[in-house]
Design a protein around this motif. Sequence first.
Motif, short mmCIF file in Angstrom:
data_model
loop_
_atom_site.label_atom_id
_atom_site.label_comp_id
_atom_site.label_asym_id
_atom_site.label_seq_id
_atom_site.Cartn_x
_atom_site.Cartn_y
_atom_site.Cartn_z
N UNK A 163 -7.36 -22.99 -14.10
CA UNK A 163 -6.18 -22.21 -14.41
C UNK A 163 -5.80 -21.28 -13.26
N UNK A 164 -6.82 -20.73 -12.60
CA UNK A 164 -6.53 -19.86 -11.46
C UNK A 164 -5.77 -20.60 -10.37
N UNK A 165 -6.23 -21.80 -10.02
CA UNK A 165 -5.60 -22.57 -8.94
C UNK A 165 -4.16 -22.92 -9.29
N UNK A 166 -3.93 -23.35 -10.53
CA UNK A 166 -2.58 -23.70 -10.96
C UNK A 166 -1.70 -22.45 -10.94
N UNK A 167 -2.22 -21.35 -11.47
CA UNK A 167 -1.46 -20.10 -11.48
C UNK A 167 -1.15 -19.59 -10.09
N UNK A 168 -2.12 -19.70 -9.17
CA UNK A 168 -1.91 -19.25 -7.79
C UNK A 168 -0.88 -20.12 -7.09
N UNK A 169 -0.95 -21.42 -7.32
CA UNK A 169 0.02 -22.35 -6.71
C UNK A 169 1.43 -22.03 -7.20
N UNK A 170 1.56 -21.83 -8.51
CA UNK A 170 2.87 -21.51 -9.09
C UNK A 170 3.36 -20.15 -8.56
N UNK A 171 2.47 -19.17 -8.50
CA UNK A 171 2.86 -17.84 -8.02
C UNK A 171 3.28 -17.89 -6.55
N UNK A 172 2.54 -18.65 -5.73
CA UNK A 172 2.90 -18.76 -4.32
C UNK A 172 4.29 -19.39 -4.16
N UNK A 173 4.58 -20.40 -4.98
CA UNK A 173 5.90 -21.04 -4.91
C UNK A 173 7.00 -20.09 -5.40
N UNK A 174 6.79 -19.50 -6.56
CA UNK A 174 7.81 -18.62 -7.14
C UNK A 174 8.03 -17.35 -6.32
N UNK A 175 6.96 -16.83 -5.76
CA UNK A 175 7.06 -15.58 -5.02
C UNK A 175 7.28 -15.77 -3.52
N UNK A 176 7.45 -17.01 -3.08
CA UNK A 176 7.59 -17.27 -1.64
C UNK A 176 8.74 -16.49 -1.00
N UNK A 177 9.91 -16.30 -1.66
CA UNK A 177 10.93 -15.45 -1.03
C UNK A 177 10.46 -14.01 -0.84
N UNK A 178 9.77 -13.46 -1.84
CA UNK A 178 9.24 -12.10 -1.75
C UNK A 178 8.16 -12.00 -0.68
N UNK A 179 7.33 -13.02 -0.60
CA UNK A 179 6.27 -13.06 0.42
C UNK A 179 6.89 -13.08 1.80
N UNK A 180 7.94 -13.88 1.98
CA UNK A 180 8.62 -13.98 3.28
C UNK A 180 9.27 -12.65 3.66
N UNK A 181 9.97 -12.02 2.72
CA UNK A 181 10.62 -10.74 2.99
C UNK A 181 9.57 -9.67 3.32
N UNK A 182 8.48 -9.66 2.59
CA UNK A 182 7.40 -8.69 2.84
C UNK A 182 6.79 -8.93 4.22
N UNK A 183 6.57 -10.19 4.57
CA UNK A 183 6.01 -10.52 5.89
C UNK A 183 6.94 -10.05 7.00
N UNK A 184 8.23 -10.25 6.83
CA UNK A 184 9.19 -9.80 7.85
C UNK A 184 9.20 -8.28 7.95
N UNK A 185 9.11 -7.60 6.81
CA UNK A 185 9.08 -6.14 6.81
C UNK A 185 7.82 -5.61 7.50
N UNK A 186 6.70 -6.27 7.28
CA UNK A 186 5.45 -5.88 7.97
C UNK A 186 5.62 -6.09 9.48
N UNK A 187 6.20 -7.21 9.86
CA UNK A 187 6.41 -7.51 11.28
C UNK A 187 7.27 -6.44 11.95
N UNK A 188 8.36 -6.06 11.29
CA UNK A 188 9.28 -5.08 11.86
C UNK A 188 8.69 -3.67 11.88
N UNK A 189 8.00 -3.27 10.81
CA UNK A 189 7.53 -1.89 10.71
C UNK A 189 6.16 -1.64 11.31
N UNK A 190 5.26 -2.62 11.22
CA UNK A 190 3.88 -2.41 11.69
C UNK A 190 3.55 -3.31 12.88
N UNK A 191 4.13 -4.51 12.89
CA UNK A 191 3.89 -5.44 13.98
C UNK A 191 2.84 -6.49 13.63
N UNK A 192 2.41 -7.18 14.65
CA UNK A 192 1.42 -8.24 14.47
C UNK A 192 0.02 -7.68 14.61
#
Length: 191
Positions: free
Chosen positions: A1-30
Amino acid sequence: MDAVGACAALLLLSPLILVTALAVLVTIGRPLLFIQPRPGRDGRVFYLRKFRSMRPVDPERGWVTDEQRLTRFGKILRSTSLDELPSLWNVLRGDMSFVGPRPLLVEYLDHYTLEQSRRHEVRPGITGLAQINGRNSVDWEERFALDVRYVASRRFTLDARILLATVRAVLIREGISAEGHATMRKFSREP
């Protein structure tokens, strides 16, 4: 159940993950991710992934303590738990579960009592009893007692209750850090 839930969450939240990653890049860097070894089930070490919320240690700039290194954006990441999104990859890989004791530092392994070490009988979680009962504001003894209580009584209905309570805990943003600390107090057997 964890793997299925994580896969679904990664797909559903991918726009939020991308926006957060870009915000980290801009504000904190690599690098975007904070990757650190943590003990999992049976004490086996895995690499926890989170979005970075702190600057690197740099004594010349006065970035030494957590308080000095934690950025304003990093505080927002932590208070909303968005920094935890990359941990879904750890759940998908089987290193972690959605619910269980939070994975702490490897250096703490030698400091646990026999009872406290029971926290490693299960996979660590993104959330757990300690997270819904004060997060980082609970003291170490209480945190370990909650972890062991979870291990002793884990079941699907308890996990479901913890997941629902986690949503509330994130929304009210309490217990994000220990009193007087930017994050949480370091664990030590010393008083």
